[in-house]
Structure formats: structure tokens, C-alpha cells
Design a protein around this motif. Structure first.
Motif, PDB file in Angstrom:
ATOM      1  N   UNK A 159       0.954  -1.216   0.290  1.00  0.00           N
ATOM      2  CA  UNK A 159      -0.282  -0.150  -0.259  1.00  0.00           C
ATOM      3  C   UNK A 159       1.009   0.598  -0.040  1.00  0.00           C
ATOM      4  N   UNK A 160       1.880   1.080   0.894  1.00  0.00           N
ATOM      5  CA  UNK A 160       2.764   2.642   0.435  1.00  0.00           C
ATOM      6  C   UNK A 160       4.216   2.507   0.291  1.00  0.00           C
TER       7      UNK A 160
ATOM      8  N   UNK B 128      -2.000  -4.490  14.376  1.00  0.00           N
ATOM      9  CA  UNK B 128      -1.647  -4.131  15.581  1.00  0.00           C
ATOM     10  C   UNK B 128      -1.818  -2.287  14.862  1.00  0.00           C
ATOM     11  N   UNK B 129      -1.125  -1.748  14.889  1.00  0.00           N
ATOM     12  CA  UNK B 129      -1.850   0.030  14.319  1.00  0.00           C
ATOM     13  C   UNK B 129      -1.344  -0.305  12.652  1.00  0.00           C
ATOM     14  N   UNK B 130      -1.565  -0.179  11.547  1.00  0.00           N
ATOM     15  CA  UNK B 130      -1.494   0.020  10.479  1.00  0.00           C
ATOM     16  C   UNK B 130      -2.283   0.794   9.775  1.00  0.00           C
ATOM     17  N   UNK B 131      -1.622   0.998   8.429  1.00  0.00           N
ATOM     18  CA  UNK B 131      -2.053   2.113   7.801  1.00  0.00           C
ATOM     19  C   UNK B 131      -3.901   2.073   7.509  1.00  0.00           C
ATOM     20  N   UNK B 132      -4.504   2.775   6.861  1.00  0.00           N
ATOM     21  CA  UNK B 132      -5.951   2.524   6.550  1.00  0.00           C
ATOM     22  C   UNK B 132      -6.303   3.208   4.906  1.00  0.00           C
TER      23      UNK B 132
ATOM     24  N   UNK C 119      -0.008   8.772  -4.278  1.00  0.00           N
ATOM     25  CA  UNK C 119       0.975  10.129  -3.634  1.00  0.00           C
ATOM     26  C   UNK C 119       0.507   9.883  -2.391  1.00  0.00           C
ATOM     27  N   UNK C 120      -1.110   9.536  -2.302  1.00  0.00           N
ATOM     28  CA  UNK C 120      -1.171   9.516  -0.861  1.00  0.00           C
ATOM     29  C   UNK C 120      -0.701   8.591   0.222  1.00  0.00           C
ATOM     30  N   UNK C 121      -1.004   7.581  -0.385  1.00  0.00           N
ATOM     31  CA  UNK C 121      -0.761   6.425   0.163  1.00  0.00           C
ATOM     32  C   UNK C 121       0.893   6.452   0.004  1.00  0.00           C
ATOM     33  N   UNK C 122       1.395   6.578  -0.842  1.00  0.00           N
ATOM     34  CA  UNK C 122       3.500   6.377  -0.353  1.00  0.00           C
ATOM     35  C   UNK C 122       3.246   6.877   1.099  1.00  0.00           C
ATOM     36  N   UNK C 123       2.850   8.102   1.550  1.00  0.00           N
ATOM     37  CA  UNK C 123       3.136   8.228   2.438  1.00  0.00           C
ATOM     38  C   UNK C 123       1.972   7.876   4.015  1.00  0.00           C
ATOM     39  N   UNK C 124       1.631   7.712   3.501  1.00  0.00           N
ATOM     40  CA  UNK C 124       0.160   7.699   4.675  1.00  0.00           C
ATOM     41  C   UNK C 124       1.101   6.846   5.708  1.00  0.00           C
ATOM     42  N   UNK C 125      -0.042   6.831   6.918  1.00  0.00           N
ATOM     43  CA  UNK C 125       0.784   6.818   8.525  1.00  0.00           C
ATOM     44  C   UNK C 125      -0.038   5.325   9.225  1.00  0.00           C
ATOM     45  N   UNK C 126       0.337   5.168  10.607  1.00  0.00           N
ATOM     46  CA  UNK C 126      -0.559   3.704  10.809  1.00  0.00           C
ATOM     47  C   UNK C 126      -1.687   4.176  11.514  1.00  0.00           C
ATOM     48  N   UNK C 127      -2.451   3.831  11.833  1.00  0.00           N
ATOM     49  CA  UNK C 127      -4.032   4.125  12.949  1.00  0.00           C
ATOM     50  C   UNK C 127      -3.758   2.949  13.747  1.00  0.00           C
TER      51      UNK C 127
ATOM     52  N   UNK D  50       6.777   6.432   7.498  1.00  0.00           N
ATOM     53  CA  UNK D  50       5.598   7.599   8.369  1.00  0.00           C
ATOM     54  C   UNK D  50       5.292   6.277   9.458  1.00  0.00           C
ATOM     55  N   UNK D  51       5.446   5.263   8.643  1.00  0.00           N
ATOM     56  CA  UNK D  51       5.077   4.062   9.059  1.00  0.00           C
ATOM     57  C   UNK D  51       5.989   2.903  10.496  1.00  0.00           C
ATOM     58  N   UNK D  52       6.822   3.991  10.737  1.00  0.00           N
ATOM     59  CA  UNK D  52       7.765   4.247  11.609  1.00  0.00           C
ATOM     60  C   UNK D  52       6.384   4.265  13.713  1.00  0.00           C
ATOM     61  N   UNK D  53       7.307   3.976  14.740  1.00  0.00           N
ATOM     62  CA  UNK D  53       8.243   3.570  14.373  1.00  0.00           C
ATOM     63  C   UNK D  53       8.015   2.203  14.762  1.00  0.00           C
ATOM     64  N   UNK D  54       8.963   0.992  14.262  1.00  0.00           N
ATOM     65  CA  UNK D  54       8.858  -0.779  14.612  1.00  0.00           C
ATOM     66  C   UNK D  54       7.640  -0.788  15.940  1.00  0.00           C
ATOM     67  N   UNK D  55       7.718  -2.295  15.692  1.00  0.00           N
ATOM     68  CA  UNK D  55       6.433  -2.716  15.890  1.00  0.00           C
ATOM     69  C   UNK D  55       7.592  -2.855  17.452  1.00  0.00           C
ATOM     70  N   UNK D  56       7.369  -2.876  18.651  1.00  0.00           N
ATOM     71  CA  UNK D  56       7.999  -3.030  20.304  1.00  0.00           C
ATOM     72  C   UNK D  56       8.075  -4.868  19.968  1.00  0.00           C
ATOM     73  N   UNK D  57       9.526  -4.854  20.079  1.00  0.00           N
ATOM     74  CA  UNK D  57       9.946  -6.164  20.637  1.00  0.00           C
ATOM     75  C   UNK D  57      10.987  -6.693  19.229  1.00  0.00           C
TER      76      UNK D  57
END
Length: 469
Positions: free
Chosen positions: A30-31, A170-174, A181-189, A461-468
Motif C-alpha cells: 500500500x505504501x 496492531x497499528x496499520x495504515x487504512x 501519492x497519498x498511499x506512499x506517505x500514509x501513517x498507521x492508525x 511514516x510507518x515508523x516506529x517498528x512494533x515493540x520487540x
């Protein structure tokens, strides 16, 4: 028109423009759309929707992708197998070089290729659903009824895949657009926001989808498939009243959906308990699940059912009789998941991959009613499943006992089906307590998977990685 994958695949071949619409994008997730060359393929999307035949071909191609790749496939790479190994449903006997080994040992890392494949395939399918939604909306040729059907199914697909991704990562982009262009900068929710968005998608789909099964083989979702998914989402969100209401909508349509009196026939393609299923790619092929869980020699070359799970079935349980097969050798007994019994081609397809079936709806309504304090109603639904399995009614009395009995029944009823065990342990808050005692590699961080490293590099914008991880 008979809406089968075979017919629609033929239409795709005849209408190469549809293939350009769906496969002309060389994206990896997606991103990652910023890396693609879009103009030539996007210019033709309106032509794809000149008529219902090509539009439905485009939609059906998405279903075939869901069946063959990503998280919902019945192959060894899908979550029915991988989450079965990840939890305590399956024991892995295969080679340590195979992708399943890391899942079984709970040793996933951000660079795991199989995790990346599940992520990327899933977002490709979401992207295709979004592109379809936009093209249908802009079509001047389709009828109002055809637009409603296509939009309803695309919204259903988008919600379903986001649902699984959120509960796994867990937290993912919607993603609700094909704008690269929008999807390339998308953040996680957060999962809470994702759940709200997919609920809205499904409520919209519910208004658009038909009551009837237009495919005649339950391979196209209708209103009741949307009700089934909504009931599950509301259950996970602890919205008990809504969960019970949507499960009730399916159960009350008893002239269409009813439990089969014979456990042996539950997974046949014509089962009356099936709400929605994937048709094989060609007539005569059966399910990938049948091949994935099959073995005829011991020790198994891949995975077998955990003996601890098998031992939880009591005497007289028809599910153990019909859904589990034992094979012995060298003084050891191994157990095969035998829900799907066809592991090779037959003259005509006998089994389709079932995504939603009625037993889950009874168990959802039971759990929701128990949490609402409607204990008699909860026990009635629980016992409906038990009696259908040849068992006596439950001895549970208190709310806590009934809820415990329902979760146990889910474990026995839904094993090796799309990760239900993982999701049930996770939402009940018992996952680390249960699996830490059974899995050598289990960590509290394993309740979610890592975001693929390749995606974090492409889109910070997808950072941070999931804990662990």
C-alpha cells in the motif's frame, strides 16, 4: 450469467483490458505505490466498466487473488496454517529452512519474507478494491443495481482484509483510495480507529448488498456475509448488543442457513451452514487447505494437530470423528486436520474454502448474550453447537463458567480456520499466559507481528517498528 470463477476468468482473457486494470501496477504494498508507473493503466479504468461482465470479472479477480495469496489463502503461507503453528493448534515436524519454522518457534523478525508477502499481498488486494470502488462510482454505463452490488462487495473486501491485518499487526495504515501519492506517505492508525473505519465500510456495504446469493454457490458475499463479519468485529470490540444483533440476523434466516446434522458434510461445497466461501480456480480442483493439512506418512512432512488439542475432545464428539484423522508409526500417533478431505483433483470440485460459516455465529451470539447477562439464551446457543456435535448440554451455570465454556467450544469448533485460536487468545487477554507455558520461543511482544522492514524503509511514516522487533 452464472457467476463462477471459471466463466469470469474466461471473460478476463477475452477482455485483456481488465487484466491491465488489475495487474498493470507493479507495486509491492500500500505504501509503496510511489515506485509505480501508473498513467498508462489508469487511463483505461473507465473502459473496464463499460458493462457488467467486465466489471464483475475485475471483482472476481480480486477474490481469486485472496484465495491464492496473502493472509486468506489456504496454502501453507496463509494464516490458517501459519497462525495454527504460531499458537498451540499445530506441531511442526518439517524442515527448519521452510517459512513455517519461524512461525512455529515464534521467531519472526522484520525481514521475514513471509510476513512481508502477507502484508504486501493484502494491500494489493485492498488497492484493487479501492480502484474498483472509484471506477464503479465514475462509470456512466453500469445500472444503479449493478453499481450497488459491486460497491458493496468492494467495501466488504476492504473491511475484511483491514480487519485481519489490524488484529495481526496492531497499528496499520487504512487505505481508502488508489491515489498512489497519498498511499506512499500514509501513517498507521490504532486498532480502535481501524475498527471504526471498517465498521463504517460494512454498514455501507450492508445497505448495498443483496439479500440473495447471486452466485448460487455462496461465492459472492451478500447482506448476511456482511452481518457475519460485523458480528465478529463487534464481538472483538466488546459491543455485545450489536454483536448479538448481527449474528441474530444470520441465524434467523434459517431457510437458507442452518446447521448440518452430520459433521462429515460441513465442509462440502453445498453445505447449508456456509455463509461465504472461495471457489477453486478450476472445476475439479478442491481446496488448498485440503492439501496443506494432508499427510499420509509419518512423521508428517509439515505440521500435524497438537495432541493436546485432540485430547480436549470428549468421547462421542462427532467433530473428532469426522474432522481429525490419526496415523501411527514408530510407536507415535499423529493427528491430521481432516475438515477438508479432498487433497487432490476430482471429476468436479467437492469442497470450497469456507470463510464464514453458521457455527461461529451461534458462538458469537452466545458470548455476546452471556456478557449481557442473558445466560439462558447464551446456553441455548452453546448447546445448539454441542448437540449438533453429538454431545450433552453444557454443565456451565454462572456467567464466568458459560463464557469459559464458549471459548473452549470455539477452540474445538474452529481449529485451523483463519486464525480463530490466535484471535480468541489475544482478545481474551490470556494469550501470553497460555502460550508461554507451551511455546519455548514465546514472548509478550509476539501478540503482534513485525511491520516488514522493506515497508518502513519505503515510508518512514510507518515508523516506529512494533515493540520487540
Amino acid at each position: 450469467m452464472k457467476n463462477t470463477y471459471k466463466t469470469l476468468k474466461t471473460n478476463i482473457l477475452k477482455k485483456s483490458i481488465v487484466l491491465l486494470f488489475l495487474s498493470g501496477f507493479s507495486f509491492t504494498g500500500c505504501e509503496s505505490f510511489l515506485e509505480t508507473d501508473l498513467p498508462n493503466s489508469q487511463l483505461i479504468t473507465a473502459t473496464v466498466f463499460d458493462n457488467r461482465t467486465t466489471a464483475e470479472a475485475a471483482l472476481t479477480d480480486i477474490y481469486s487473488k485472496m484465495r491464492d495469496s496473502g493472509l486468506m489463502t489456504g496454502k501453507t503461507t496463509g494464516i490458517s496454517n501459519q497462525l495454527g503453528n504460531y499458537t498451540d493448534e499445530l506441531v511442526f515436524y518439517g524442515n527448519s529452512t521452510t517459512s513455517t519454522f519461524a512461525f512455529y518457534n515464534n521467531n519472526l523478525i522484520g525481514s521475514n519474507a513471509q510476513v512481508a508477502e502477507i502484508w504486501n499481498s493484502s494491500f494489493k488486494q485492498i488497492y484493487a478494491a479501492n480502484a474498483l470502488l472509484e471506477a464503479v462510482q465514475g462509470s456512466g454505463s453500469l445500472t444503479i443495481a449493478d453499481k450497488a452490488q459491486l460497491k458493496g462487495e468492494a467495501l466488504f473486501i476492504r473491511a475484511l482484509i483491514h480487519f485481519y491485518l489490524s488484529n495481526i499487526f496492531g497499528d496499520i495504515p487504512y487505505c481508502d483510495t488508489s491515489d498512489y501519492l497519498k498511499n506512499s506517505r500514509i501513517s498507521r492508525l490504532s486498532p480502535e480507529i481501524i475498527s471504526e473505519k471498517i465498521t463504517n465500510d460494512l454498514l455501507a456495504a450492508l445497505e448495498l448488498l443483496p439479500y440473495s446469493d447471486i452466485s448460487k454457490e455462496r461465492v459472492r458475499p451478500n447482506k448476511f456475509a456482511a452481518h457475519a463479519l460485523l458480528s465478529r468485529i463487534y464481538l472483538y470490540d466488546k459491543k455485545w448488543t450489536q454483536a448479538a444483533e448481527h449474528a441474530d440476523a444470520v441465524i434467523k434466516n434459517s431457510s437458507v442457513y442452518y446447521l448440518t446434522p452430520n459433521s462429515e458434510t460441513v465442509f462440502l461445497k453445498q453445505s447449508s451452514a456456509t455463509i461465504w466461501q472461495f471457489m477453486p480456480s478450476v472445476n475439479g480442483k478442491n481446496t488448498d487447505e485440503g492439501t496443506t493439512f494432508y499427510f499420509s506418512k509419518v512423521p508428517p512432512p509439515q505440521s500435524a494437530l497438537n495432541p493436546e488439542l485432540v485430547n480436549e475432545f470428549t468421547a462421542g464428539d462427532l467433530r473428532k470423528k469426522h474432522w481429525i484423522l490419526s496415523l501411527s508409526g514408530g510407536g507415535v500417533t499423529y493427528y491430521r486436520a481432516n475438515k477438508y478431505k479432498q487433497f487432490s483433483n476430482t471429476s468436479s470440485s467437492l469442497e470450497y474454502s469456507i470463510v464464514f460459516r453458521l457455527a461461529e455465529q451461534y458462538l458469537i451470539r452466545a458470548e455476546a448474550n452471556a456478557n449481557l447477562g442473558h445466560l439462558d439464551s447464551a446456553l441455548e446457543d452453546l448447546n445448539r453447537i454441542r448437540l449438533n456435535a453429538g454431545l450433552q448440554v453444557s454443565s456451565a451455570v454462572s456467567k464466568e463458567e458459560i463464557l469459559s465454556a464458549i471459548l473452549h467450544e470455539r477452540k474445538l469448533e474452529l481449529f485451523t480456520e483463519f486464525g480463530h485460536r490466535f484471535f480468541d487468545l489475544k482478545r481474551s487477554g490470556s494469550i501470553s499466559q497460555v502460550l508461554a507455558e507451551k511455546k519455548i520461543g514465546w514472548s509478550k511482544n509476539d501478540v503482534i507481528w513485525p511491520i516488514p522492514e522493506t515497508e518502513l524503509l519505503l515510508n518512514p511514516n510507518l515508523l516506529p517498528q512494533n515493540e520487540g522487533y
